[in-house]
Design an enzyme around this catalytic site. Structure first.
Site, PDB file in Angstrom:
ATOM      1  N   ASP A  83       0.576  -1.087  -0.206  1.00 44.03           N
ATOM      2  CA  ASP A  83       0.071  -0.464  -0.373  1.00 44.03           C
ATOM      3  C   ASP A  83       1.190   1.140  -0.090  1.00 44.03           C
ATOM      4  OD1 ASP A  83      -2.477   0.062  -0.491  1.00 44.03           O
ATOM      5  OD2 ASP A  83      -2.919  -0.556   1.859  1.00 44.03           O
ATOM      6  N   LYS A 113      -0.117  -0.043  -3.730  1.00 44.00           N
ATOM      7  CA  LYS A 113      -2.194  -0.101  -4.524  1.00 44.00           C
ATOM      8  C   LYS A 113      -2.149   1.864  -3.586  1.00 44.00           C
ATOM      9  CE  LYS A 113      -4.629  -1.939  -1.140  1.00 44.00           C
ATOM     10  NZ  LYS A 113      -5.888  -0.670  -0.611  1.00 44.00           N
ATOM     11  N   GLU A 182     -13.850  -1.876  -2.562  1.00 51.01           N
ATOM     12  CA  GLU A 182     -14.152  -2.023   0.040  1.00 51.01           C
ATOM     13  C   GLU A 182     -16.168  -1.600   0.373  1.00 51.01           C
ATOM     14  OE1 GLU A 182     -11.326  -1.423   2.260  1.00 51.01           O
ATOM     15  OE2 GLU A 182     -12.452  -1.626   4.272  1.00 51.01           O
TER      16      GLU A 182
HETATM   17  O1  KIV Z   1      -5.307  -1.990   3.953  1.00 46.37           O
HETATM   18  C1  KIV Z   1      -5.788  -2.827   4.250  1.00 46.37           C
HETATM   19  O2  KIV Z   1      -5.524  -4.112   4.372  1.00 46.37           O
HETATM   20  C2  KIV Z   1      -6.536  -1.894   2.550  1.00 46.37           C
HETATM   21  C3  KIV Z   1      -7.556  -3.682   2.581  1.00 46.37           C
HETATM   22  C4  KIV Z   1      -8.385  -3.512   3.882  1.00 46.37           C
HETATM   23  C5  KIV Z   1      -8.032  -4.449   1.199  1.00 46.37           C
HETATM   24  O3  KIV Z   1      -7.071  -1.934   2.292  1.00 46.37           O
END
Ligand code: KIV
Length: 275
Positions: A83, A113, A182
């Site tokens: 992320d 992401k 989500e």
């Molecule tokens: O940070 C995370 O775990 C997420 C998931 C909930 C998709 O973005």
């Protein structure tokens, strides 16, 4: 065989469901890989479940690199998506590309992401153009918790649902290879999944998505502060861990652990020479 963006696309085309879980450490990543999970997300949810923060806002690039690299070391077959934390990509396209590059070089990610729709399409395009696969994230986007007014289901009104469809088409056009949906109504997620060529990965978005993702502490019953409606406990490891900790505490205090089989020996004649 390494799961790649091509694997994900092929799975969607063949109607094969994609399994993803979050992960933040080497030992758990090894178990997820051995279990055959297709993709791991090193989510900024680590702010909640690893660092005990109330939200994901304070998570840093350094956090994502440290946890991400630990996971990547365990993954030979599983795709690792890391992320992009809050404010690592929103300020400018240039910063977004630089930070995505750091997650690849220092975190050893296979993809990154980021959250958002049309507003972050310039970032998605630039990062993708730099050779970095991007997973998008629509619906409930936790980094915008303050703007959304809480962690609520998104896309329930006509305008909200229409915006989600437009955002989904926009991020696909910008080059995203997949999108997390989500907390949106199942029928809307199903509709978006059918409209897109890229895979949708649902969390609280119903069974019509091309794949699913859960936070692993949630699905193992390890995180009990709150449990969203969409979470299923596939095991109750929290209770099992607590029992093991209690047994250890009892044995240490009773002097029954460590037992002789847990200790190292020394020859008596060595001991006799000591003073
Ligand atoms: O940070 C995370 O775990 C997420 C998931 C909930 C998709 O973005």
């Amino acid at each position: 065989m390494k799961n790649t963006v091509a694997t994900f696309l092929k799975m969607k085309q063949q109607g094969e469901k994609i399994s993803m879980l979050t992960c933040y450490d080497y030992s758990t990543a090894k178990l997820e890989e051995e279990a055959g999970i297709n993709g791991i997300l090193v989510g900024d949810s680590l702010g909640n479940v690893m660092l005990g923060l109330p939200d994901t806002i304070s998570v840093t690039m350094e956090d994502m690199i440290t946890f991400g690299h630990a996971v990547a070391r365990a993954c030979h077959n599983t795709m690792v998506v890391i992320d992009m934390p809050f404010m690592s990509y929103q300020v400018s396209v240039e910063q977004a590309v630089m930070n995505a590059g750091r997650l690849m070089k220092e975190g050893r990610a296979n993809a990154v992401k980021l959250e958002g729709g049309a507003a972050v399409c310039p970032q998605i395009k630039a990062i993708t153009d730099a050779g970095i696969p991007v997973m998008a994230h629509l619906g409930l986007t936790p980094q915008s918790v303050n703007a959304l007014g809480g962690n609520r289901v998104q896309g329930k009104t006509e305008a909200g649902a229409q915006k989600l469809i437009e955002d989904a088409l926009a991020i696909q056009e910008a080059g995203a290879f997949a999108v997390v949906l989500e907390c949106i109504p199942a029928k809307l997620a199903d509709m978006i999944t059918k409209k897109l060529d890229i895979p949708t990965i649902g969390i609280g978005a119903g069974a019509g998505c091309d794949g699913q993702i859960l936070v692993y502490q949630d699905m193992l019953g390890l995180f009990s502060e709150y449990t969203p409606k969409f979470v299923k406990h596939f095991a109750e490891l929290g209770g099992a861990m607590k029992e093991a900790f209690q047994a250890y505490d009892r044995e240490v205090k009773a002097g029954s652990y460590p037992a002789p089989e847990h200790t190292f020996k020394i020859d008596d004649d060595v001991l006799e020479k000591l003073y």
